[in-house]
Design a protein around this motif. Sequence first.
Motif, PDB file in Angstrom:
ATOM      1  N   TYR A 182       5.668 -62.814  24.828  1.00 21.67           N
ATOM      2  CA  TYR A 182       6.247 -62.748  23.493  1.00 21.67           C
ATOM      3  C   TYR A 182       7.742 -63.041  23.548  1.00 21.67           C
ATOM      4  CZ  TYR A 182       1.958 -60.174  22.378  1.00 21.67           C
ATOM      5  OH  TYR A 182       0.659 -59.806  22.215  1.00 21.67           O
ATOM      6  N   LYS A 183       8.195 -63.905  22.670  1.00 21.38           N
ATOM      7  CA  LYS A 183       9.625 -64.181  22.551  1.00 21.38           C
ATOM      8  C   LYS A 183      10.121 -63.613  21.228  1.00 21.38           C
ATOM      9  CE  LYS A 183      13.107 -67.847  22.665  1.00 21.38           C
ATOM     10  NZ  LYS A 183      13.349 -69.294  22.868  1.00 21.38           N
ATOM     11  N   ILE A 184      11.136 -62.757  21.308  1.00 17.77           N
ATOM     12  CA  ILE A 184      11.698 -62.156  20.108  1.00 17.77           C
ATOM     13  C   ILE A 184      12.892 -62.979  19.642  1.00 17.77           C
ATOM     14  CG2 ILE A 184      12.806 -60.116  19.129  1.00 17.77           C
ATOM     15  CD1 ILE A 184      11.193 -58.405  21.007  1.00 17.77           C
ATOM     16  N   ILE A 185      12.879 -63.322  18.362  1.00 20.17           N
ATOM     17  CA  ILE A 185      13.956 -64.095  17.762  1.00 20.17           C
ATOM     18  C   ILE A 185      14.557 -63.280  16.615  1.00 20.17           C
ATOM     19  CG2 ILE A 185      14.562 -66.205  16.503  1.00 20.17           C
ATOM     20  CD1 ILE A 185      12.181 -67.552  17.881  1.00 20.17           C
ATOM     21  N   ARG A 186      15.847 -63.046  16.686  1.00 13.80           N
ATOM     22  CA  ARG A 186      16.527 -62.308  15.617  1.00 13.80           C
ATOM     23  C   ARG A 186      17.168 -63.287  14.631  1.00 13.80           C
ATOM     24  NH1 ARG A 186      18.819 -58.371  19.702  1.00 13.80           N
ATOM     25  NH2 ARG A 186      20.606 -59.772  19.737  1.00 13.80           N
ATOM     26  N   ILE A 187      16.923 -63.037  13.345  1.00 10.55           N
ATOM     27  CA  ILE A 187      17.499 -63.883  12.290  1.00 10.55           C
ATOM     28  C   ILE A 187      18.286 -62.993  11.336  1.00 10.55           C
ATOM     29  CG2 ILE A 187      17.023 -65.467  10.392  1.00 10.55           C
ATOM     30  CD1 ILE A 187      14.487 -66.297  11.824  1.00 10.55           C
ATOM     31  N   ASN A 188      19.555 -63.291  11.199  1.00 12.60           N
ATOM     32  CA  ASN A 188      20.406 -62.484  10.331  1.00 12.60           C
ATOM     33  C   ASN A 188      20.304 -62.933   8.874  1.00 12.60           C
ATOM     34  OD1 ASN A 188      23.384 -62.313   8.975  1.00 12.60           O
ATOM     35  ND2 ASN A 188      22.842 -60.478  10.099  1.00 12.60           N
ATOM     36  N   CYS A 189      20.377 -61.962   7.962  1.00 13.85           N
ATOM     37  CA  CYS A 189      20.274 -62.248   6.535  1.00 13.85           C
ATOM     38  C   CYS A 189      21.472 -61.723   5.750  1.00 13.85           C
ATOM     39  CB  CYS A 189      18.984 -61.653   5.977  1.00 13.85           C
ATOM     40  SG  CYS A 189      17.483 -62.418   6.619  1.00 13.85           S
ATOM     41  N   ASP A 190      22.614 -61.576   6.411  1.00 14.17           N
ATOM     42  CA  ASP A 190      23.836 -61.264   5.669  1.00 14.17           C
ATOM     43  C   ASP A 190      24.245 -62.486   4.851  1.00 14.17           C
ATOM     44  OD1 ASP A 190      25.359 -58.566   6.341  1.00 14.17           O
ATOM     45  OD2 ASP A 190      24.279 -59.170   8.154  1.00 14.17           O
ATOM     46  N   PHE A 191      24.981 -62.253   3.780  1.00 15.39           N
ATOM     47  CA  PHE A 191      25.435 -63.358   2.930  1.00 15.39           C
ATOM     48  C   PHE A 191      26.717 -63.951   3.515  1.00 15.39           C
ATOM     49  CE2 PHE A 191      22.596 -61.042   0.220  1.00 15.39           C
ATOM     50  CZ  PHE A 191      21.980 -62.028  -0.536  1.00 15.39           C
ATOM     51  N   LEU A 192      26.712 -65.267   3.756  1.00 19.80           N
ATOM     52  CA  LEU A 192      27.800 -65.941   4.456  1.00 19.80           C
ATOM     53  C   LEU A 192      28.620 -66.826   3.519  1.00 19.80           C
ATOM     54  CD1 LEU A 192      25.798 -67.037   7.641  1.00 19.80           C
ATOM     55  CD2 LEU A 192      27.248 -65.007   7.374  1.00 19.80           C
ATOM     56  N   ASN A 193      29.896 -66.938   3.820  1.00 19.18           N
ATOM     57  CA  ASN A 193      30.772 -67.756   2.977  1.00 19.18           C
ATOM     58  C   ASN A 193      30.472 -69.255   3.090  1.00 19.18           C
ATOM     59  OD1 ASN A 193      31.874 -67.924   5.637  1.00 19.18           O
ATOM     60  ND2 ASN A 193      33.825 -68.598   4.767  1.00 19.18           N
ATOM     61  N   ILE A 194      29.780 -69.663   4.160  1.00 18.76           N
ATOM     62  CA  ILE A 194      29.428 -71.080   4.310  1.00 18.76           C
ATOM     63  C   ILE A 194      28.364 -71.507   3.306  1.00 18.76           C
ATOM     64  CG2 ILE A 194      30.043 -71.167   6.754  1.00 18.76           C
ATOM     65  CD1 ILE A 194      27.041 -70.995   7.375  1.00 18.76           C
ATOM     66  N   TRP A 195      27.801 -70.550   2.576  1.00 15.30           N
ATOM     67  CA  TRP A 195      26.813 -70.874   1.550  1.00 15.30           C
ATOM     68  C   TRP A 195      27.474 -71.046   0.185  1.00 15.30           C
ATOM     69  CZ3 TRP A 195      23.259 -66.189   3.075  1.00 15.30           C
ATOM     70  CH2 TRP A 195      22.736 -66.415   4.352  1.00 15.30           C
ATOM     71  N   SER A 196      28.700 -71.547   0.190  1.00 12.05           N
ATOM     72  CA  SER A 196      29.463 -71.762  -1.054  1.00 12.05           C
ATOM     73  C   SER A 196      29.754 -70.453  -1.777  1.00 12.05           C
ATOM     74  CB  SER A 196      28.714 -72.726  -2.001  1.00 12.05           C
ATOM     75  OG  SER A 196      28.548 -73.982  -1.407  1.00 12.05           O
ATOM     76  N   LEU A 197      29.988 -69.394  -0.986  1.00  8.56           N
ATOM     77  CA  LEU A 197      30.324 -68.093  -1.551  1.00  8.56           C
ATOM     78  C   LEU A 197      31.763 -67.719  -1.192  1.00  8.56           C
ATOM     79  CD1 LEU A 197      27.066 -66.122  -0.641  1.00  8.56           C
ATOM     80  CD2 LEU A 197      27.676 -67.108  -2.862  1.00  8.56           C
ATOM     81  N   LYS A 198      32.395 -66.919  -2.036  1.00 11.91           N
ATOM     82  CA  LYS A 198      33.767 -66.484  -1.799  1.00 11.91           C
ATOM     83  C   LYS A 198      33.801 -65.356  -0.775  1.00 11.91           C
ATOM     84  CE  LYS A 198      35.442 -67.690  -6.422  1.00 11.91           C
ATOM     85  NZ  LYS A 198      36.038 -67.183  -7.684  1.00 11.91           N
ATOM     86  N   LYS A 199      34.599 -65.529   0.260  1.00  7.31           N
ATOM     87  CA  LYS A 199      34.726 -64.550   1.330  1.00  7.31           C
ATOM     88  C   LYS A 199      35.206 -63.202   0.787  1.00  7.31           C
ATOM     89  CE  LYS A 199      37.407 -63.616   5.509  1.00  7.31           C
ATOM     90  NZ  LYS A 199      38.498 -64.098   6.384  1.00  7.31           N
ATOM     91  N   ASN A 200      34.602 -62.127   1.316  1.00  8.57           N
ATOM     92  CA  ASN A 200      34.948 -60.730   1.005  1.00  8.57           C
ATOM     93  C   ASN A 200      34.517 -60.277  -0.384  1.00  8.57           C
ATOM     94  OD1 ASN A 200      36.118 -60.294   3.543  1.00  8.57           O
ATOM     95  ND2 ASN A 200      38.117 -61.026   2.843  1.00  8.57           N
ATOM     96  N   LYS A 201      33.983 -61.171  -1.186  1.00  6.10           N
ATOM     97  CA  LYS A 201      33.443 -60.768  -2.481  1.00  6.10           C
ATOM     98  C   LYS A 201      32.046 -60.174  -2.281  1.00  6.10           C
ATOM     99  CE  LYS A 201      36.951 -62.184  -4.908  1.00  6.10           C
ATOM    100  NZ  LYS A 201      37.819 -61.235  -5.637  1.00  6.10           N
ATOM    101  N   LYS A 202      31.570 -59.449  -3.280  1.00  9.75           N
ATOM    102  CA  LYS A 202      30.274 -58.789  -3.152  1.00  9.75           C
ATOM    103  C   LYS A 202      29.204 -59.444  -4.016  1.00  9.75           C
ATOM    104  CE  LYS A 202      31.809 -54.240  -1.627  1.00  9.75           C
ATOM    105  NZ  LYS A 202      31.718 -52.776  -1.845  1.00  9.75           N
ATOM    106  N   ILE A 203      27.999 -59.472  -3.447  1.00  9.35           N
ATOM    107  CA  ILE A 203      26.816 -59.884  -4.201  1.00  9.35           C
ATOM    108  C   ILE A 203      26.329 -58.633  -4.937  1.00  9.35           C
ATOM    109  CG2 ILE A 203      24.488 -60.835  -4.082  1.00  9.35           C
ATOM    110  CD1 ILE A 203      26.480 -62.797  -3.031  1.00  9.35           C
ATOM    111  N   LYS A 204      26.429 -58.632  -6.248  1.00 14.10           N
ATOM    112  CA  LYS A 204      26.069 -57.436  -7.001  1.00 14.10           C
ATOM    113  C   LYS A 204      24.599 -57.470  -7.397  1.00 14.10           C
ATOM    114  CE  LYS A 204      30.744 -56.610  -8.717  1.00 14.10           C
ATOM    115  NZ  LYS A 204      31.606 -56.416  -9.905  1.00 14.10           N
ATOM    116  N   LEU A 205      23.889 -56.413  -7.004  1.00 11.36           N
ATOM    117  CA  LEU A 205      22.463 -56.293  -7.301  1.00 11.36           C
ATOM    118  C   LEU A 205      22.241 -55.185  -8.318  1.00 11.36           C
ATOM    119  CD1 LEU A 205      21.066 -56.481  -3.661  1.00 11.36           C
ATOM    120  CD2 LEU A 205      21.416 -58.358  -5.274  1.00 11.36           C
ATOM    121  N   LYS A 206      21.157 -55.306  -9.048  1.00 10.00           N
ATOM    122  CA  LYS A 206      20.823 -54.305 -10.049  1.00 10.00           C
ATOM    123  C   LYS A 206      19.390 -53.856  -9.861  1.00 10.00           C
ATOM    124  CE  LYS A 206      20.928 -53.470 -15.051  1.00 10.00           C
ATOM    125  NZ  LYS A 206      21.205 -54.070 -16.381  1.00 10.00           N
TER     126      LYS A 206
END
Length: 225
Positions: A182-206
Amino acid sequence: MNYNFIKNKGGVFFSAFIFIFLTSCISISKIIIGFKNPKVITVEELKNIRNQIFDDNINDYYYKEGVKDSIFFNKILSLSFNGSLNIYNKNGEKISFKKTTCINDEIKIITENLNSLQINSNKVFKDVKDLINLDTQEQIKTFGSDDYEYYVIYYWSSYMSKKKSIQNEFNLLNNTFDHNHYKIIRINCDFLNIWSLKKNKKIKLKFNKENDGYYNVSFKSIPWK
């Protein structure tokens, strides 16, 4: 597009909405109470977070730069809330479990080779071309390019749990599976600024509680550049 959470047993499926069926091993109230909106970070910041959580030589991957598309963010959020194992064979086909209630049951089934596994050829891992190695900046290799029989995909994000909780959950996986097969692969799901998002701003969820134990989770705001 919204997310609906239901207190029930099951997996994940997609329709007009994305429904995530939480197993009996996950407390939706624990996720919602005290939930902090995810902050947009850089790849370098992600490396620092990874180094604080994991102390091993397992490769970490992140999704490369995408377009301004909220559907992509729906996918990222869905993977962050995913509460089941993600196992694929060398052909990239999803391994499904006929009778499970939570991640611990799934580990027991596959490690004991019980007759409760089935290959779902309609669910193939399609993210190979979109994943970049956090350290080498190289694209992930296709399944079957090495000698492993199975690939265990572990999705993680720093905003979903405390660092210690992430460590404990991953160590359970890492110490359970035979690394020869078995090979374990870790994939991160944090929101990154390279996705056309403003750095240090928050994704607001409801979060809105609906009838019959459903929770509707929507994007309140997305800090586009």
